[in-house]
Structures are given as structure tokens and as C-alpha cells.
Scaffold this motif. Structure first.
Motif, PDB file in Angstrom:
ATOM      1  N   TRP A 478     -38.297  -6.101 -18.849  1.00  0.00           N
ATOM      2  CA  TRP A 478     -38.744  -7.327 -19.517  1.00  0.00           C
ATOM      3  C   TRP A 478     -38.049  -8.535 -18.899  1.00  0.00           C
ATOM      4  CZ3 TRP A 478     -42.567  -7.791 -23.145  1.00  0.00           C
ATOM      5  CH2 TRP A 478     -43.047  -6.611 -23.700  1.00  0.00           C
ATOM      6  N   SER A 479     -38.846  -9.457 -18.382  1.00  0.00           N
ATOM      7  CA  SER A 479     -38.286 -10.704 -17.859  1.00  0.00           C
ATOM      8  C   SER A 479     -38.336 -11.769 -18.951  1.00  0.00           C
ATOM      9  CB  SER A 479     -39.083 -11.185 -16.637  1.00  0.00           C
ATOM     10  OG  SER A 479     -40.428 -11.453 -17.001  1.00  0.00           O
ATOM     11  N   VAL A 480     -37.359 -12.669 -18.912  1.00  0.00           N
ATOM     12  CA  VAL A 480     -37.270 -13.745 -19.893  1.00  0.00           C
ATOM     13  C   VAL A 480     -37.089 -15.061 -19.147  1.00  0.00           C
ATOM     14  CG1 VAL A 480     -36.072 -14.649 -21.919  1.00  0.00           C
ATOM     15  CG2 VAL A 480     -36.135 -12.182 -21.503  1.00  0.00           C
ATOM     16  N   HIS A 481     -37.820 -16.092 -19.561  1.00  0.00           N
ATOM     17  CA  HIS A 481     -37.676 -17.410 -18.953  1.00  0.00           C
ATOM     18  C   HIS A 481     -37.518 -18.460 -20.044  1.00  0.00           C
ATOM     19  CE1 HIS A 481     -39.826 -15.234 -15.633  1.00  0.00           C
ATOM     20  NE2 HIS A 481     -38.820 -15.782 -14.974  1.00  0.00           N
ATOM     21  N   SER A 496     -31.299  -2.615 -19.586  1.00  0.00           N
ATOM     22  CA  SER A 496     -31.697  -1.414 -20.316  1.00  0.00           C
ATOM     23  C   SER A 496     -30.688  -1.110 -21.419  1.00  0.00           C
ATOM     24  CB  SER A 496     -31.790  -0.228 -19.351  1.00  0.00           C
ATOM     25  OG  SER A 496     -32.123   0.954 -20.034  1.00  0.00           O
ATOM     26  N   GLY A 497     -31.185  -0.883 -22.621  1.00  0.00           N
ATOM     27  CA  GLY A 497     -30.327  -0.549 -23.742  1.00  0.00           C
ATOM     28  C   GLY A 497     -29.718  -1.731 -24.461  1.00  0.00           C
ATOM     29  N   ALA A 498     -29.916  -2.953 -23.940  1.00  0.00           N
ATOM     30  CA  ALA A 498     -29.327  -4.130 -24.574  1.00  0.00           C
ATOM     31  C   ALA A 498     -30.165  -4.578 -25.754  1.00  0.00           C
ATOM     32  CB  ALA A 498     -29.214  -5.264 -23.556  1.00  0.00           C
ATOM     33  N   ASP A 499     -29.545  -5.294 -26.667  1.00  0.00           N
ATOM     34  CA  ASP A 499     -30.263  -5.880 -27.784  1.00  0.00           C
ATOM     35  C   ASP A 499     -31.031  -7.097 -27.270  1.00  0.00           C
ATOM     36  OD1 ASP A 499     -30.335  -8.075 -30.081  1.00  0.00           O
ATOM     37  OD2 ASP A 499     -30.259  -6.096 -31.051  1.00  0.00           O
ATOM     38  N   ALA A 500     -32.347  -7.056 -27.361  1.00  0.00           N
ATOM     39  CA  ALA A 500     -33.181  -8.098 -26.770  1.00  0.00           C
ATOM     40  C   ALA A 500     -32.889  -9.473 -27.378  1.00  0.00           C
ATOM     41  CB  ALA A 500     -34.655  -7.749 -26.947  1.00  0.00           C
ATOM     42  N   ARG A 501     -32.715  -9.536 -28.683  1.00  0.00           N
ATOM     43  CA  ARG A 501     -32.470 -10.819 -29.339  1.00  0.00           C
ATOM     44  C   ARG A 501     -31.151 -11.425 -28.892  1.00  0.00           C
ATOM     45  NH1 ARG A 501     -35.500 -14.712 -31.333  1.00  0.00           N
ATOM     46  NH2 ARG A 501     -34.156 -15.869 -29.926  1.00  0.00           N
ATOM     47  N   TYR A 503     -29.622 -10.843 -26.073  1.00  0.00           N
ATOM     48  CA  TYR A 503     -29.710 -11.254 -24.672  1.00  0.00           C
ATOM     49  C   TYR A 503     -30.423 -12.597 -24.549  1.00  0.00           C
ATOM     50  CZ  TYR A 503     -30.834 -11.395 -19.741  1.00  0.00           C
ATOM     51  OH  TYR A 503     -30.947 -11.795 -18.432  1.00  0.00           O
ATOM     52  N   VAL A 504     -31.528 -12.763 -25.289  1.00  0.00           N
ATOM     53  CA  VAL A 504     -32.270 -14.028 -25.244  1.00  0.00           C
ATOM     54  C   VAL A 504     -31.391 -15.174 -25.735  1.00  0.00           C
ATOM     55  CG1 VAL A 504     -34.208 -15.298 -26.228  1.00  0.00           C
ATOM     56  CG2 VAL A 504     -34.543 -12.949 -25.419  1.00  0.00           C
ATOM     57  N   ASP A 505     -30.616 -14.944 -26.787  1.00  0.00           N
ATOM     58  CA  ASP A 505     -29.730 -15.998 -27.295  1.00  0.00           C
ATOM     59  C   ASP A 505     -28.681 -16.388 -26.266  1.00  0.00           C
ATOM     60  OD1 ASP A 505     -31.104 -16.047 -29.671  1.00  0.00           O
ATOM     61  OD2 ASP A 505     -29.701 -14.743 -30.741  1.00  0.00           O
ATOM     62  N   GLN A 506     -28.131 -15.394 -25.559  1.00  0.00           N
ATOM     63  CA  GLN A 506     -27.124 -15.689 -24.540  1.00  0.00           C
ATOM     64  C   GLN A 506     -27.735 -16.448 -23.365  1.00  0.00           C
ATOM     65  OE1 GLN A 506     -25.275 -11.972 -23.439  1.00  0.00           O
ATOM     66  NE2 GLN A 506     -24.740 -11.474 -25.566  1.00  0.00           N
ATOM     67  N   LEU A 507     -28.946 -16.031 -22.969  1.00  0.00           N
ATOM     68  CA  LEU A 507     -29.611 -16.711 -21.862  1.00  0.00           C
ATOM     69  C   LEU A 507     -29.924 -18.154 -22.237  1.00  0.00           C
ATOM     70  CD1 LEU A 507     -30.817 -16.184 -18.985  1.00  0.00           C
ATOM     71  CD2 LEU A 507     -33.006 -15.792 -20.125  1.00  0.00           C
TER      72      LEU A 507
END
Length: 573
Positions: A478-481, A496-501, A503-507
Motif C-alpha cells: 500500500w502506497s500513501v501520499h 508489512s505488519g505495521a498499523d496503517a493508521r 503509519y499514516v499519522d507519522q507520515l
């Protein structure tokens, strides 16, 4: 932005793709067919298959079978090949012959003289029998011969002619096995000549071009330290000046192609000869690579890039904020509360669009500045009925303002008035067979619709302070921009295996701070914002966060045209 780490040349195990497969270790299956005609799509059938398997110059085996075509062999084919209807009556059908051949050829590289013909027939009948086609690599001896056999040696590149050039031990006679044996000798002859030019692997054989200089091929090592990852590559000269910038989903593979592939563009060949180093900038996603490429080209303006070097050279059409507004072409967007259309990449397209607007809305075209109560003489345009002529008091302020509101609405929301009027003029001119003038009107309309659609699409995105979106890419990740005012502020791949929410907050927290200016493209170039838009419009996009309103006018210029069932105008025979 990350630069590929520097490693020792042999620090890691290199793949076959990087090392290349030595020709002496490759198993080739040289095949030839005889058929009833030239196209399987027209019902032509195979009448004979012949093949020779070779490796390192030694023959490993041969395959030969007649094939019953279950149709009459044309007389001229029978004379040419010597294969008659009586000879094939007891032969196996293609449903038996083809699986046997595919088993014989399995694991090898297919070779044929005019490979498109032979491989095309084989693939056609594999599809008919619903047999999965093996992932064969293919070498065409016609293409090889064209690179190494001159016209002085042979007037053409027919198999019979090349067999004489390379002194084949077999004379081609339009029988499959004999022709396959002759093709083996042609293959070995071509490989021997190319070997003296430094071609020693299958990859080099497949991609060799005489237009690629030997010095160019010797620079393959410049790609050794680049990663197999998406990113941007920069070719530089001995003084570290950037010569060329490009992007790829696989940096190492793409850069290697400049030295081993048939890179025949003269300018790029010249560039590679000058280059002494290649720098790779690894990117998280292909979109990030595309955006970084644009920014780097604009920054360095490399001489061997033709596009995107001068994003600042654009033109806008401005609807001024004056007592008596007018349209003008400008180079910059100011914070003056005016309305802008664009940007246009060329002044010519801006002029064409401006003409379409002036054809539709009779506002003043002069550059004069005057107050609310002007008292001047009218111009020629007023006498022709193409200007409301506020300069001599021919129109009151309310009427003029109403026309300006219609114009602003056409620019920002609904282009129908312009489209309908110009279409009427095109039709009238075409009816009078004044096709060139109708063509001018068509080009003006196209310039306006493109510009209005572009402005509306860009504005819809750039007025949003933030848009965060994600998408499953081709590799399953999954790519995030993070996009702010149309500018790419951050890009990443969810581990892989990370919490998506999380990761998005950190990005989002680490994303670039974007302070917008004014106009349709307040924080990036139009080209960058359009690349971001194209990604956001891909299937499978999931919006995580949208700050602001990301909307386009329902009846805007971006909708399909024509909006009515009126048929398209044909300009001339």
C-alpha cells in the motif's frame, strides 16, 4: 530524498540479469516451419516442423515431423517445398505435433529466421489448443544479420544468401529441418562477428545495435551501484554537471539499458559518451519518483532533457478587476483578486483561447485604463459590433457587469456559451465551404475547452489544504501520499505488519510544510499537480483524509464533449 548507498562491486550476489548469461552456456532451439500460406489467421496451416537444439556450438538434438494440415496444399507451395498432399496424409495433426515440439524446445531460447512468422504460427495454434505458451525468449537471425552483414557482402538477408556468406554446411531448400540447420550456421556466424565487438551474453545479443558505440557499452559498470527500486537517475559529466535526468520503477535495470539496449537516439548516445557517473535517488513510490524528476529537471535544466526544463515559462489569461474589466495575457499570477485561466504552455495556445473568448463576449480589448465615467471616442471593434464600447458611454455599468459575470462563469464553471457560439460559427463556415476558417474556429474552441478544464481540475485540488490517499500497488503493498495544495508533501509504503493508521499519522506529521501563494497552482508546477491528479484518479484509490472541498463543477469544461447530440464537424473532404 535518499541516495543509493555505495557498495563494493562484488559485495552482493548479482542476478543473471545483471551479470548476463554467457552465450556459450545458452541452449538455443533453432526452428523452421513450412506452411500452406502466410497467415494462420487466414486459415493457413503448418505442414512441417524442423528444429535443432544447440549449446556451445554443439548439436544436442534434432526434431522433425511432417504435419497433416487437413486441407489441400496449394500447388505453388508443393512445388516450392516439395511437400505434397500424399506425403502428409499419414502425418500427425498439429494437435499432436505442437505439444511434441514444445516439449523438445522447453527451457531453451527460440531462434528462427524471420522469427515473427514462425513463432506467430506456433503461438496461434497453441492458443487454439488452449496450451499455455512457454515464456520463450526469442532471437531473430534476420535482425542479427542486418546488424553485421553489409550490402557489399549480400544484396539481401534471405536465408539462402546468408548461408552463402557464412559458408553453411547445409543449403536451404524450403524443407524445415534443412532450413533450421542452415539457420544454426547463420546464428553462429553472427555470434562470432558480434563476439569481436564485445557481445558475449544473451542480453547483449538481443539488444545489440551497431548504432550503440563500443565506448557506450563499456560504461555498463556505472549502473552497478544503483538499487532495484523506483527512483530518479542523474547522468553527470566529469565536472559533476547534470546532463540528463530520468525516472524508472527499477533504477539499475533502466540505467543498464542505456549501455546494453538498442538505445539509438543520437542525442542520448552522445550524452552517454560524455557521462562519467550516474547518481540514483531512491524513492518510496513511482509517483514520488516522477515528481522528483520534474523538480530536479527544473532545478538543473540538463541540456539533454527536452521537456519540463522551464516550468516558469507559462502564460495565463487574466480577467482584470477594474471598473470596466478586460482580458489580458500575463506571465505571473498576482494577489489582486483577479480571475486567471491557465497556465498555457505556449503563447500561441493562449492567444487562440483569448480569441475564442473575445468572439463570444464583447468586452473591451483595449489596454487603456479609465474610470467609471469614461468619455472617449469608440474604436473599430465597437463599429463592427464586437465591443460594447464603454469608452464612449454606449453601455451602462450594469449591462457590462452582466456580460463580465457570464464570462467569469464560463471561465470557472460553465463553458457552454463559448462552445455553442463557436460551434455555430464553425457550422456556418463549413456550410459555406470555408473550411480553413472553420478550422481556425475549431482550434480556438479546443484551446479554450482544454484550458478551462485544466484550470478547473487544478483548482479543485490545489484549494484543498490537504489530501491523503492510499492505493494497493502492483506489488501488493500500500502506497500513501500526502498532498498539500496540489504539491506532493510526502510519500511512503506501509511496512508489512505495521498499523496503517499509525503509519499514516507519522507520515503526515513528517510531511513538508506547504505555504500556498495565489492562483490555480499556488504551491507546485502545473505538471506536478497534474501527475498527482492522475494518480488520485486511478482505480482503487482510497481517500484517507480530505481537508477542504475537492469538487469540480458538474457542468464544467472537464465533462465529455460535445454536450449535445450534435455530430462532430468534418472540416473538408
Amino acid at each position: 530524498m535518499t541516495t543509493a548507498p555505495v557498495r563494493s562491486r562484488w559485495e552482493e550476489q548479482r542476478s543473471f540479469d545483471e551479470l548476463g548469461r554467457p552465450l556459450r552456456d545458452v541452449t538455443f532451439c533453432v526452428v523452421d516451419l513450412e506452411t500452406t500460406g502466410g497467415s494462420p489467421g487466414d486459415g493457413d496451416m503448418i505442414t512441417e516442423i524442423g528444429a535443432v537444439k544447440v549449446r556451445g556450438g554443439e548439436v544436442l538434438g534434432e526434431f522433425q515431423t511432417l504435419v497433416n494440415p487437413h486441407t489441400s496444399i496449394p500447388a505453388f507451395i508443393a512445388v516450392l517445398t516439395g511437400i505434397t498432399n500424399g506425403m502428409v496424409v499419414d502425418a500427425p495433426p498439429i494437435t499432436s505435433a505442437l505439444p511434441s515440439f514444445l516439449e523438445f524446445a522447453r527451457g531453451s531460447v527460440l531462434v528462427a529466421h524471420n522469427a515473427g512468422f514462425d513463432v506467430g504460427f506456433l503461438r496461434h495454434f497453441a492458443r487454439e489448443q488452449e496450451i499455455p505458451w512457454p515464456d520463450f525468449e526469442v532471437v531473430d537471425t534476420v535482425k542479427l544479420a542486418r546488424r553485421v552483414v553489409t550490402k557489399d557482402e549480400s544484396p539481401n538477408h534471405k536465408l539462402s544468401s546468408l548461408a552463402r556468406v557464412f559458408r553453411s554446411g547445409t543449403t536451404p531448400n524450403h524443407r524445415a529441418l534443412a532450413d533450421a540447420r542452415a539457420t544454426v550456421d547463420v546464428l553462429h556466424g553472427c555470434m562470432e562477428r558480434l563476439g569481436s565487438l564485445g557481445v558475449h551474453t544473451l542480453e547483449e545479443l538481443q539488444t545489440y545495435s551497431s548504432k550503440v558505440a563500443a565506448a557506450q557499452r563499456r560504461k555498463r559498470h556505472l549502473a552497478d551501484r544503483l538499487p532495484h527500486a523506483p527512483g530518479v537517475y542523474l547522468f553527470c559529466d566529469e565536472r559533476s554537471r547534470v546532463l540528463y535526468i530520468g525516472t524508472s520503477k527499477d533504477l539499475r535495470k533502466r540505467v543498464r539499458s542505456y549501455f546494453t539496449a538498442s538505445e539509438t537516439r543520437s542525442r542520448i548516445g552522445e550524452m552517454v559518451q560524455i557521462a562519467t557517473s550516474v547518481t540514483g535517488i531512491e524513492c518510496a513510490t513511482p509517483l514520488e519518483a516522477e515528481v522528483r524528476e520534474l523538480r530536479l529537471i527544473a532545478e538543473h535544466k540538463p541540456s539533454y532533457n527536452r521537456r519540463s526544463r522551464y516550468p516558469e515559462k507559462v502564460t495565463f489569461i487574466k480577467l482584470t478587476r477594474e471598473p470596466w474589466p478586460r482580458l489580458s495575457m500575463v506571465k505571473k499570477v498576482l494577489d489582486d483578486d483577479a480571475d486567471y485561466l491557465g497556465p498555457f504552455s505556449s503563447r500561441g495556445s493562449a492567444e487562440s483561447c483569448l480569441a475564442a473568448l473575445h468572439e463570444t463576449f464583447p468586452i473591451r480589448q483595449c489596454n487603456d485604463k479609465f474610470g467609471r465615467q469614461p468619455s472617449r471616442a469608440s474604436c473599430v471593434l465597437a463599429e463592427l459590433g464586437r465591443c460594447l464600447s464603454p469608452c464612449d458611454g454606449s453601455v451602462d455599468a450594469d449591462t457590462y457587469a452582466a456580460v463580465v459575470r457570464q464570462l467569469r462563469d464560463a471561465l470557472l464553471r460553465h463553458p457552454d456559451d463559448v462552445v455553442e457560439l463557436v460551434n455555430e460559427k464553425m457550422t456556418a463556415l463549413a456550410d459555406q465551404e470555408r473550411f480553413e476558417e472553420a478550422g481556425v474556429q475549431r482550434d480556438r474552441l479546443a484551446s479554450f475547452v482544454r484550458a478551462a478544464a485544466r484550470t478547473q481540475r487544478l483548482t479543485s485540488l490545489t484549494r484543498c489544504p490537504e489530501v491523503i490517499a492510499t492505493r494497493r500497488e502492483e506489488d501488493g503493498r500500500w502506497s500513501v501520499h500526502v498532498v498539500r495544495h496540489g504539491r506532493l508533501a510526502a510519500a511512503g509504503i506501509i511496512p508489512s505488519g505495521a498499523d496503517a493508521r499509525d503509519y499514516v499519522d507519522q507520515l503526515r506529521a513528517s510531511a513538508e510544510t506547504v505555504v500556498p501563494s495565489v492562483g490555480p497552482i499556488p504551491a507546485a508546477t502545473a505538471e506536478e499537480s497534474e501527475k498527482v491528479l492522475r494518480w488520485l484518479e486511478l482505480p482503487g484509490i482510497r481517500l484517507v483524509e480530505v481537508e477542504g472541498e475537492w469538487t469540480c463543477p458538474v457542468r464544467g469544461a472537464g465533462r465529455p464533449w460535445p454536450p449535445s447530440p450534435t455530430p462532430a464537424l468534418s472540416l473538408g473532404p
